[in-house]
Scaffold this active site. Structure first.
Site, PDB file in Angstrom:
ATOM      1  CB  CYS A  80      20.432 -26.050  -4.863  1.00 39.72           C
ATOM      2  SG  CYS A  80      20.614 -25.420  -6.537  1.00 39.72           S
ATOM      3  CG  HIS A 329      17.331 -28.911  -9.103  1.00 39.73           C
ATOM      4  ND1 HIS A 329      17.043 -28.813  -7.760  1.00 39.73           N
ATOM      5  CD2 HIS A 329      18.516 -28.254  -9.279  1.00 39.73           C
ATOM      6  CE1 HIS A 329      17.997 -28.129  -7.151  1.00 39.73           C
ATOM      7  NE2 HIS A 329      18.898 -27.780  -8.052  1.00 39.73           N
TER       8      HIS A 329
END
Length: 380
Positions: A80, A329
């Protein structure tokens, strides 16, 4: 050389689901938007750092769509933290004096449903923990439960994070969802892993974001300082060794290490930060990261949220974009999308969600494995 580095152009596409898109096509769109933002073209770019978690050579394939100039391309993956790491590498290259103008771009094409870690090497089941404990909702549910055990943080407080961030998203036209979610709706939605319900989970979306970084000298030469934002501090950390079974990831320690580096480099402290985009992959994480970033004292995250400090108009608004919970996301794009959000506020261009008088902003992302990147940006 160690010259100041500015963000002179940045943009992101509206996050969503694009059935026919590919990571290079998503990246190409954001890259052109960021270049348009500062009035430059791909011919002005001396190097490209491209972030993506799922495909290879995305940077080169992006240039095939917007202009193959022969510039060096570095493809980055760091879970991430991928986009933020690409941004940091672009910053380092300019700080080192190699280039004056560099493009950082992140893109991702995500599937629907829960992210499940891939077992690529026949790794046996850990000797501790329950089956399923390495799924993302379970990891961050455990993070929340530990905080509840130690400090009394409640299910309702975690749910209020989602209420806040979904409210902020209604002011952001580039968020995937722009919808209010009342507390009762958040708490009553499908339970994923207590204390996390479905509306307390980040949204898997497709997306891209890009930033054009420039040396201070070149920005002055080009007359691009009026909207430039200085990269004042950058921290990147991995897990330090600890004597424990690593069944559950520790995103707290790695965040504190990266934040400490960024604060020391920037010469500021948490008290100087006007707004933050942090990694709210699940609602539980946001409250813990208030403390990890030093925005409040140890164990005070729930009360800090309740005080209104992290909402628009509060002491240090957090996730004005809607955060990962509502904006979405797309792994490789998230870190640069956070940069875009902070830069937009520091320029005074955030519209209805503008944090008034913002001069210093912070971005934070954590990739399990683990990698944490923290950046501190300053209005010039």
């Amino acid at each position: 050389m160690n010259e100041d580095v500015y963000v002179i152009g940045t943009d992101m596409i509206r996050f969503g689901r694009f059935e026919d898109a590919t990571p290079p096509r998503l990246a190409a769109k954001a890259a052109l938007m960021a270049l348009d933002d500062c009035g430059l073209s791909i011919r002005d770019v001396q190097a490209v750092y491209s972030g993506n978690c799922t495909e290879t050579m995305v940077g080169q394939r992006t240039l095939q769509l917007i202009g193959q100039t022969g510039a060096p391309v570095v493809n980055v993956t760091n879970a991430c933290a991928t986009g933020a790491t690409a941004f940091r590498e672009a910053w380092i290259a300019i700080k080192a004096g190699l280039y004056d103008i560099v493009l950082a771009v992140g893109s991702e094409k995500m599937g629907k449903g829960m992210l499940v870690p891939k077992n690529s090497g026949g790794t046996p089941i850990p000797s501790e923990g329950l089956a399923g404990s390495n799924t993302m909702p379970a990891v961050f549910a455990q993070m929340g439960m530990e905080h509840s055990r130690d400090y009394g943080t409640t299910f309702e407080q975690f749910a209020r994070v989602s209420v806040k961030n979904h409210h902020h998203s209604t002011l952001n036209p580039k968020a995937m969802y722009q919808k209010e979610t009342p507390l009762e709706e958040v708490m009553g939605s499908e339970m994923m892993a207590y204390p996390i319900t479905k509306l307390m989970c980040s949204v898997n979306v497709d997306g891209s974001a890009a930033a054009v970084l420039c040396s201070a000298r070149k920005a002055r030469e080009l007359g691009l300082t009026a909207r430039a934002v200085r990269v004042r501090g950058s921290g990147l950390a991995s897990d330090p060794f600890s004597e424990r079974n690593l069944v559950q990831a520790d995103v707290n320690t790695v965040t504190r290490l990266a934040a400490r580096t960024a604060y020391e480099m920037a010469g500021v402290g948490p008290q100087d930060v006007d707004l933050v985009e942090l990694h709210d992959c699940f609602a539980t994480a946001e409250i813990c990261h208030y403390e990890n970033l030093g925005l409040c004292g140890e164990g005070e995250g729930g009360r800090f949220l309740d005080s209104g400090a992290t909402t628009l108009g509060g002491k240090v608004p957090v996730n004005m974009s809607g955060g990962l919970l509502s904006k979405g996301h797309p792994l490789g794009a998230t870190g640069i999308a956070n940069i875009y959000e902070i830069v937009t506020h520091l320029r005074g261009e955030a519209g209805a969600r503008q944090v008034e008088g913002a001069r210093i902003g912070m971005t934070h992302v954590v990739g399990l494995g683990s990698a944490c990147a923290v950046h501190i940006l300053e209005k010039v």
